[in-house]
Design an enzyme around this catalytic site. Structure first.
Site, PDB file in Angstrom:
ATOM      1  N   VAL A 128       0.856  -1.201   0.000  1.00 27.01           N
ATOM      2  CA  VAL A 128       0.000   0.000   0.000  1.00 27.01           C
ATOM      3  C   VAL A 128       0.887   1.244   0.000  1.00 27.01           C
ATOM      4  O   VAL A 128       1.819   1.349   0.800  1.00 27.01           O
ATOM      5  CB  VAL A 128      -0.910   0.049   1.251  1.00 27.01           C
ATOM      6  N   GLU A 186      -0.326  -1.433 -13.377  1.00 32.75           N
ATOM      7  CA  GLU A 186      -0.345  -2.884 -13.243  1.00 32.75           C
ATOM      8  C   GLU A 186      -0.153  -3.512 -14.620  1.00 32.75           C
ATOM      9  O   GLU A 186      -0.364  -2.855 -15.637  1.00 32.75           O
ATOM     10  CB  GLU A 186      -1.695  -3.348 -12.680  1.00 32.75           C
ATOM     11  N   LYS A 201      -6.057  -2.119  -1.747  1.00 31.72           N
ATOM     12  CA  LYS A 201      -5.252  -1.387  -0.756  1.00 31.72           C
ATOM     13  C   LYS A 201      -6.109  -0.905   0.421  1.00 31.72           C
ATOM     14  O   LYS A 201      -5.683  -0.998   1.576  1.00 31.72           O
ATOM     15  CB  LYS A 201      -4.537  -0.221  -1.439  1.00 31.72           C
ATOM     16  N   GLY A 299       6.027   2.968  -8.630  1.00 37.47           N
ATOM     17  CA  GLY A 299       7.312   3.174  -9.306  1.00 37.47           C
ATOM     18  C   GLY A 299       8.375   2.251  -8.736  1.00 37.47           C
ATOM     19  O   GLY A 299       8.262   1.751  -7.617  1.00 37.47           O
TER      20      GLY A 299
HETATM   21  N1  HSE Z   1      -0.366   0.172 -10.118  1.00 36.46           N
HETATM   22  C1  HSE Z   1      -0.145   0.624  -8.780  1.00 36.46           C
HETATM   23  C2  HSE Z   1      -0.415   2.130  -8.735  1.00 36.46           C
HETATM   24  C3  HSE Z   1       1.261   0.305  -8.384  1.00 36.46           C
HETATM   25  O1  HSE Z   1      -0.480   2.753  -9.797  1.00 36.46           O
HETATM   26  O2  HSE Z   1      -0.583   2.674  -7.658  1.00 36.46           O
HETATM   27  C4  HSE Z   1       1.567   0.538  -6.942  1.00 36.46           C
HETATM   28  O3  HSE Z   1       0.822  -0.304  -6.106  1.00 36.46           O
END
Ligand code: HSE
Length: 412
Positions: A128, A186, A201, A299
């Site tokens: 998270v 993702e 999250k 990132g």
């Molecule tokens: N894809 C997720 C985001 C990556 O953009 O927050 C981090 O958990």
């Protein structure tokens, strides 16, 4: 004495974890008080040009059966292979650290119990908020509080897209492409765009705060794919920005309310200034009041920062279980969405829209009608008073007989 670790998955987060670990190796070893080496990196792809090519393996059993390996970073993602690997590792007494929010949200209770039963640890700071410390603060620093509410901008990709759309009038597709190039999104960006990632999250944060597993499939989740420029314009003129926000809170009747949805956030609210890939999480405790955590939410290196922090913690706690847990206990402790109380922004289109203002008002009570430059007579946007979502939905159903409901966005 030397400790060995392994990394499963050499994608964005895995390669970042190896890079950051090697960069800060001397400092990490001095912190732990012994030599630490990455012995294996597991990935099904080949990386012949990698400086770590000599440590690349494809067989998980090599890690599982090597008694030298104490801690494994699972950064492969998903809830199938990652679940099997994590379970087997924890059962064999090896600690696992992870950025895998899907797995923690779905199987956290079970995996934390396995870790406890086997005297090892399952740590998930990176799951998270990317690099933002938020998991440890909740179960450690804020443990003396009753947590009343947690609200957060929890997805870097959607926040990046919304910022680019609002500030630079960039198209949704271009902004998403940039987020992917930056390594924020993702593998399947639908999980970002439709709010699924943020939902996982907020479920993790809620499970941690309230001690009960909140199943991501059991709470309301909507994303940003239906947000139109018209909505951004009405919000702007009325003094709001649109953000994707997750909220989990304790309600008066003892039920837990949890949801992820786009929200109109007042420009004077701190969340309105959280832009690009940044995330912000506000934890309200009955002692601390509001505590806000802010930083890069996605990132390579920000996420690696949290993974490496967990690796260090796991190595330092070898043989000691850090008592993080929550229970599996059905879902009757969750407040049904129909019983949530919200004030919502609504945008409708139709031949007679403008002439229906008083009819709409008699349905909802006092409405605030919004304006934007060039608003056509066939379009109306308004904000309802706070009322039960079941009532709002019923009213919108009636309304949809005479106009088309284009948007419905909750206020924060
Ligand atoms: N894809 C997720 C985001 C990556 O953009 O927050 C981090 O958990």
């Amino acid at each position: 004495m030397s400790s060995k670790i392994a990394v499963i998955g050499y994608g964005v987060v895995g390669s970042g974890t190896v890079e950051l670990f090697e960069k800060n190796k001397a400092q990490i070893e001095s912190n732990i008080g012994r030599q630490v080496d990455i012995k294996y990196i597991l990935d099904l792809k080949d990386f012949p040009d990698s400086p770590y090519a000599d440590r690349m393996i494809k067989d998980f059993n090599i890690i599982l059966n090597d008694p030298e390996v104490e801690v494994v970073a699972e950064v492969v993602g998903g809830a199938t292979f990652a679940y099997n690997y994590t379970k087997a590792l924890l059962e064999s007494g090896k600690s696992v650290v992870t950025s895998n929010k899907e797995l923690v949200a779905r199987k956290g209770a079970e995996l934390l119990k396995i870790a406890k039963d086997n005297g090892c640890n399952y740590l998930f700071e990176a799951s998270v908020g990317g690099g933002i410390p938020i998991i440890r603060p909740i179960y450690k620093c804020l443990a003396g509080n009753k947590i009343e509410e947690i609200a957060g901008i929890l997805n870097g990709t959607t926040n990046f897209i919304l910022t680019k759309m609002i500030r630079e009038q960039m198209s949704f597709e271009d902004a998403l492409r940039q987020a992917q190039e930056n390594g924020y999104a993702e593998a399947d960006p639908t999980a970002d765009v439709e709010g699924i990632d943020a939902c996982r999250k907020i479920c993790i944060l809620g499970s941690l705060a309230y001690g009960k597993q909140i199943d991501p499939d059991k709470i309301h989740c909507s994303g940003i794919s239906k947000i139109a420029m018209e909505d951004v314009e009405y919000a702007d003129v009325a003094g709001y920005v649109i953000k994707l926000v997750g909220v989990v809170k304790d309600t008066e009747n003892g039920k837990i309310s949890a949801m992820v949805s786009p929200r109109l956030v007042e420009k004077k609210h701190m969340f309105s200034h959280v832009d690009d890939v940044y995330n912000a999480i506000c934890v309200k405790g009955n002692g601390v009041g509001d505590a806000v955590f802010y930083g890069r939410g996605a990132g390579k290196l920000p996420t690696a920062s949290a993974v490496v922090g967990d690796i260090i913690d796991a190595l330092k706690h070898k043989g000691t279980h850090i008592g993080v847990h929550w229970d599996e206990c059905g879902d009757d402790f969750l407040l049904p969405r129909a019983d949530e109380e919200s004030s919502v922004y609504v945008r409708v289109k139709g031949e007679n829209a403008e002439s229906m203002k008083s009819a709409f008002s008699s349905m909802f009570g006092k409405l605030i009608f919004l304006e934007r430059a060039g608003r056509p007579d066939t379009e109306l946007a308004f904000i309802t008073p706070k009322m039960k979502e079941s009532e709002i939905d019923a009213n919108l159903t009636i309304l949809s007989h005479s106009v088309t409901v284009e948007s419905k966005i909750r206020l924060l």
